[in-house]
Design a protein around this motif. Structure first.
Motif, PDB file in Angstrom:
ATOM      1  N   LEU A   1       0.848  -1.189   0.000  1.00  0.00           N
ATOM      2  CA  LEU A   1       0.000   0.000   0.000  1.00  0.00           C
ATOM      3  C   LEU A   1       0.889   1.248   0.000  1.00  0.00           C
ATOM      4  CD1 LEU A   1      -2.820  -0.973   2.531  1.00  0.00           C
ATOM      5  CD2 LEU A   1      -2.931  -0.971   0.047  1.00  0.00           C
ATOM      6  N   THR A   2       1.139   1.777  -1.170  1.00  0.00           N
ATOM      7  CA  THR A   2       1.946   2.982  -1.297  1.00  0.00           C
ATOM      8  C   THR A   2       1.075   4.203  -1.004  1.00  0.00           C
ATOM      9  OG1 THR A   2       1.456   3.232  -3.642  1.00  0.00           O
ATOM     10  CG2 THR A   2       3.340   1.845  -3.059  1.00  0.00           C
ATOM     11  N   SER A   3       1.697   5.372  -0.987  1.00  0.00           N
ATOM     12  CA  SER A   3       0.944   6.592  -0.695  1.00  0.00           C
ATOM     13  C   SER A   3      -0.163   6.842  -1.698  1.00  0.00           C
ATOM     14  CB  SER A   3       1.902   7.791  -0.662  1.00  0.00           C
ATOM     15  OG  SER A   3       2.553   7.955  -1.915  1.00  0.00           O
ATOM     16  N   SER A   4       0.053   6.432  -2.953  1.00  0.00           N
ATOM     17  CA  SER A   4      -0.963   6.663  -3.983  1.00  0.00           C
ATOM     18  C   SER A   4      -2.245   5.888  -3.691  1.00  0.00           C
ATOM     19  CB  SER A   4      -0.423   6.273  -5.364  1.00  0.00           C
ATOM     20  OG  SER A   4      -0.026   4.913  -5.390  1.00  0.00           O
ATOM     21  N   HIS A   5      -2.120   4.728  -3.026  1.00  0.00           N
ATOM     22  CA  HIS A   5      -3.314   3.967  -2.650  1.00  0.00           C
ATOM     23  C   HIS A   5      -4.199   4.798  -1.716  1.00  0.00           C
ATOM     24  CE1 HIS A   5      -0.621   0.854  -4.074  1.00  0.00           C
ATOM     25  NE2 HIS A   5      -1.534  -0.092  -3.936  1.00  0.00           N
ATOM     26  N   TRP A   6      -3.565   5.415  -0.707  1.00  0.00           N
ATOM     27  CA  TRP A   6      -4.323   6.194   0.268  1.00  0.00           C
ATOM     28  C   TRP A   6      -4.872   7.471  -0.348  1.00  0.00           C
ATOM     29  CZ3 TRP A   6      -5.511   3.198   4.049  1.00  0.00           C
ATOM     30  CH2 TRP A   6      -4.620   2.212   4.473  1.00  0.00           C
ATOM     31  N   ILE A   7      -4.101   8.059  -1.251  1.00  0.00           N
ATOM     32  CA  ILE A   7      -4.589   9.261  -1.942  1.00  0.00           C
ATOM     33  C   ILE A   7      -5.824   8.921  -2.768  1.00  0.00           C
ATOM     34  CG2 ILE A   7      -4.046  10.951  -3.745  1.00  0.00           C
ATOM     35  CD1 ILE A   7      -1.135  10.867  -2.732  1.00  0.00           C
ATOM     36  N   MET A   8      -5.780   7.784  -3.482  1.00  0.00           N
ATOM     37  CA  MET A   8      -6.939   7.384  -4.279  1.00  0.00           C
ATOM     38  C   MET A   8      -8.152   7.116  -3.397  1.00  0.00           C
ATOM     39  SD  MET A   8      -8.646   6.761  -6.925  1.00  0.00           S
ATOM     40  CE  MET A   8      -7.588   6.744  -8.365  1.00  0.00           C
TER      41      MET A   8
ATOM     42  N   LEU B   1     -13.436   8.854  -1.522  1.00  0.00           N
ATOM     43  CA  LEU B   1     -14.311   9.255  -0.427  1.00  0.00           C
ATOM     44  C   LEU B   1     -14.841  10.668  -0.661  1.00  0.00           C
ATOM     45  CD1 LEU B   1     -15.583   8.688   2.324  1.00  0.00           C
ATOM     46  CD2 LEU B   1     -13.475   9.555   3.390  1.00  0.00           C
ATOM     47  N   GLY B   2     -13.962  11.566  -1.100  1.00  0.00           N
ATOM     48  CA  GLY B   2     -14.398  12.930  -1.391  1.00  0.00           C
ATOM     49  C   GLY B   2     -15.435  12.972  -2.495  1.00  0.00           C
ATOM     50  N   PHE B   3     -15.218  12.186  -3.559  1.00  0.00           N
ATOM     51  CA  PHE B   3     -16.190  12.136  -4.646  1.00  0.00           C
ATOM     52  C   PHE B   3     -17.516  11.575  -4.161  1.00  0.00           C
ATOM     53  CE2 PHE B   3     -18.331   9.787  -8.034  1.00  0.00           C
ATOM     54  CZ  PHE B   3     -18.494  10.792  -8.981  1.00  0.00           C
ATOM     55  N   ALA B   4     -17.469  10.512  -3.365  1.00  0.00           N
ATOM     56  CA  ALA B   4     -18.698   9.887  -2.867  1.00  0.00           C
ATOM     57  C   ALA B   4     -19.497  10.859  -2.006  1.00  0.00           C
ATOM     58  CB  ALA B   4     -18.352   8.626  -2.076  1.00  0.00           C
TER      59      ALA B   4
ATOM     60  N   SER C   1     -19.332  17.501  -9.596  1.00  0.00           N
ATOM     61  CA  SER C   1     -19.078  16.080  -9.824  1.00  0.00           C
ATOM     62  C   SER C   1     -18.107  15.820 -10.973  1.00  0.00           C
ATOM     63  CB  SER C   1     -20.397  15.350 -10.096  1.00  0.00           C
ATOM     64  OG  SER C   1     -21.237  15.385  -8.964  1.00  0.00           O
ATOM     65  N   LEU C   2     -18.264  16.530 -12.087  1.00  0.00           N
ATOM     66  CA  LEU C   2     -17.449  16.222 -13.261  1.00  0.00           C
ATOM     67  C   LEU C   2     -15.956  16.471 -13.052  1.00  0.00           C
ATOM     68  CD1 LEU C   2     -19.742  17.381 -16.206  1.00  0.00           C
ATOM     69  CD2 LEU C   2     -19.325  15.058 -15.363  1.00  0.00           C
ATOM     70  N   PRO C   3     -15.546  17.604 -12.475  1.00  0.00           N
ATOM     71  CA  PRO C   3     -14.108  17.777 -12.229  1.00  0.00           C
ATOM     72  C   PRO C   3     -13.537  16.729 -11.269  1.00  0.00           C
ATOM     73  CG  PRO C   3     -15.232  19.888 -12.116  1.00  0.00           C
ATOM     74  CD  PRO C   3     -16.298  18.835 -12.155  1.00  0.00           C
ATOM     75  N   LEU C   4     -14.312  16.349 -10.254  1.00  0.00           N
ATOM     76  CA  LEU C   4     -13.846  15.316  -9.327  1.00  0.00           C
ATOM     77  C   LEU C   4     -13.706  13.974 -10.028  1.00  0.00           C
ATOM     78  CD1 LEU C   4     -15.936  16.172  -6.124  1.00  0.00           C
ATOM     79  CD2 LEU C   4     -13.490  16.555  -6.489  1.00  0.00           C
ATOM     80  N   ALA C   5     -14.680  13.651 -10.898  1.00  0.00           N
ATOM     81  CA  ALA C   5     -14.609  12.401 -11.658  1.00  0.00           C
ATOM     82  C   ALA C   5     -13.420  12.410 -12.610  1.00  0.00           C
ATOM     83  CB  ALA C   5     -15.911  12.186 -12.431  1.00  0.00           C
ATOM     84  N   ALA C   6     -13.192  13.538 -13.281  1.00  0.00           N
ATOM     85  CA  ALA C   6     -12.054  13.646 -14.199  1.00  0.00           C
ATOM     86  C   ALA C   6     -10.734  13.480 -13.454  1.00  0.00           C
ATOM     87  CB  ALA C   6     -12.095  14.996 -14.917  1.00  0.00           C
ATOM     88  N   ALA C   7     -10.638  14.080 -12.266  1.00  0.00           N
ATOM     89  CA  ALA C   7      -9.416  13.950 -11.467  1.00  0.00           C
ATOM     90  C   ALA C   7      -9.177  12.494 -11.061  1.00  0.00           C
ATOM     91  CB  ALA C   7      -9.515  14.833 -10.221  1.00  0.00           C
ATOM     92  N   LEU C   8     -10.255  11.776 -10.726  1.00  0.00           N
ATOM     93  CA  LEU C   8     -10.132  10.364 -10.382  1.00  0.00           C
ATOM     94  C   LEU C   8      -9.619   9.548 -11.562  1.00  0.00           C
ATOM     95  CD1 LEU C   8     -13.386   9.735  -8.299  1.00  0.00           C
ATOM     96  CD2 LEU C   8     -11.041   9.450  -7.496  1.00  0.00           C
TER      97      LEU C   8
ATOM     98  N   HIS D   1     -20.708   2.436  -5.070  1.00  0.00           N
ATOM     99  CA  HIS D   1     -21.901   2.117  -5.849  1.00  0.00           C
ATOM    100  C   HIS D   1     -22.860   1.223  -5.066  1.00  0.00           C
ATOM    101  CE1 HIS D   1     -21.368   3.839  -9.924  1.00  0.00           C
ATOM    102  NE2 HIS D   1     -20.124   3.955  -9.505  1.00  0.00           N
ATOM    103  N   LEU D   2     -22.353   0.366  -4.209  1.00  0.00           N
ATOM    104  CA  LEU D   2     -23.255  -0.420  -3.361  1.00  0.00           C
ATOM    105  C   LEU D   2     -23.998   0.486  -2.387  1.00  0.00           C
ATOM    106  CD1 LEU D   2     -21.077  -3.586  -2.620  1.00  0.00           C
ATOM    107  CD2 LEU D   2     -23.027  -3.387  -4.181  1.00  0.00           C
TER     108      LEU D   2
END
Length: 237
Positions: A7-14, A19-22, A52-59, A161-162
């Motif tokens: 689990l690298t830092s990128s895992h936690w960032i993602m 969570l922010g998007f949700a 929503s769209l900018p957050l989705a694009a960033a993801l 999604h669940l």
């Protein structure tokens, strides 16, 4: 690419980004009725999209840039038929992920956005087609890439999604009451379950519509541009 630990830092960032998007996406959906009384349905739709769209694009960009981070859990890209399977699953996922309303004018707020109670087309297969599409997409991409980062991303997306399945049903029941409970009885969350146990009958003519040609065109365009998009995002890091 980070690959020195599971689990690298990128895992936690993602996970934090998911969570922010949700919170933003589901939170704005929960506040829709209240918000529309304050600023109107069209303006609230625009606000929803602007958040929503900018957050989705960033993801999406972050996922493509870091998809090989972490540990390689499996490697199946060289196995015959895997690439074709992944693309077939991806194409099917977009059919489910496409908004079930098919009303682009409402989605774009050209017409007044409304909450609809549907029981036709893909809703006969699953009452929550976007959840089904997301699960299929996650299975396909996790199979193909095989890294811990992709697995963590997929689990986060599926969890959101669940939750959205419960959240969506709750909001529809609040709005429509007994009418929604009747639809809920005649449909299923699990794909084809309501068809198999006799509660639904598929009507294939409901799937003959221009929107599905748009989905097919998008899949072809994505297939053509996917290598270039992936490479350009990695180079831009």
């Amino acid at each position: 690419m980070e690959s020195d630990s599971l689990l690298t830092s990128s895992h936690w960032i993602m996970l934090a980004m998911l969570l922010g998007f949700a919170i933003a996406h589901s939170g704005l959906a929960a506040l829709r009725s209240w918000g529309e009384t304050k600023i109107g349905a069209r303006l609230y739709r625009v606000l929803f999209a602007l958040v929503s769209l900018p957050l989705a694009a960033a993801l999406i960009i972050y996922f493509i840039s870091h998809r090989y981070d972490g540990v390689v859990l499996w490697q199946v890209q060289g196995i015959a038929g895997i690439k074709e399977t992944v693309w077939l699953l991806s194409a099917i996922s977009f059919i489910f992920l496409y908004p079930a309303t098919f009303n682009l004018l409402e989605i774009a707020a050209i017409q007044k956005p409304q909450v609809h109670l549907y029981e036709t087309g893909i809703i006969r297969i699953s009452r929550h087609p976007q959840m089904v599409g997301q699960v299929i997409w996650c299975i396909a991409h996790t199979l193909w890439i095989g890294t811990s980062f992709t697995l963590v991303t997929s689990l986060g997306l599926i969890a959101h999604h669940l939750f959205a399945v419960w959240h969506g049903d709750h909001r529809l029941e609040q709005r429509y009451g007994e009418a929604f409970r009747a639809v809920k009885e005649r449909t299923s969350v699990i794909p084809f379950l309501a068809v198999l146990d006799g509660r639904q009958t598929l009507k294939w003519e409901e799937f003959v519509r221009p929107a599905y040609l748009g989905v097919l065109g998008f899949v072809v365009l994505l297939w053509w541009g996917h290598p270039w998009l992936s490479q350009s995002l990695v180079i831009s890091r």
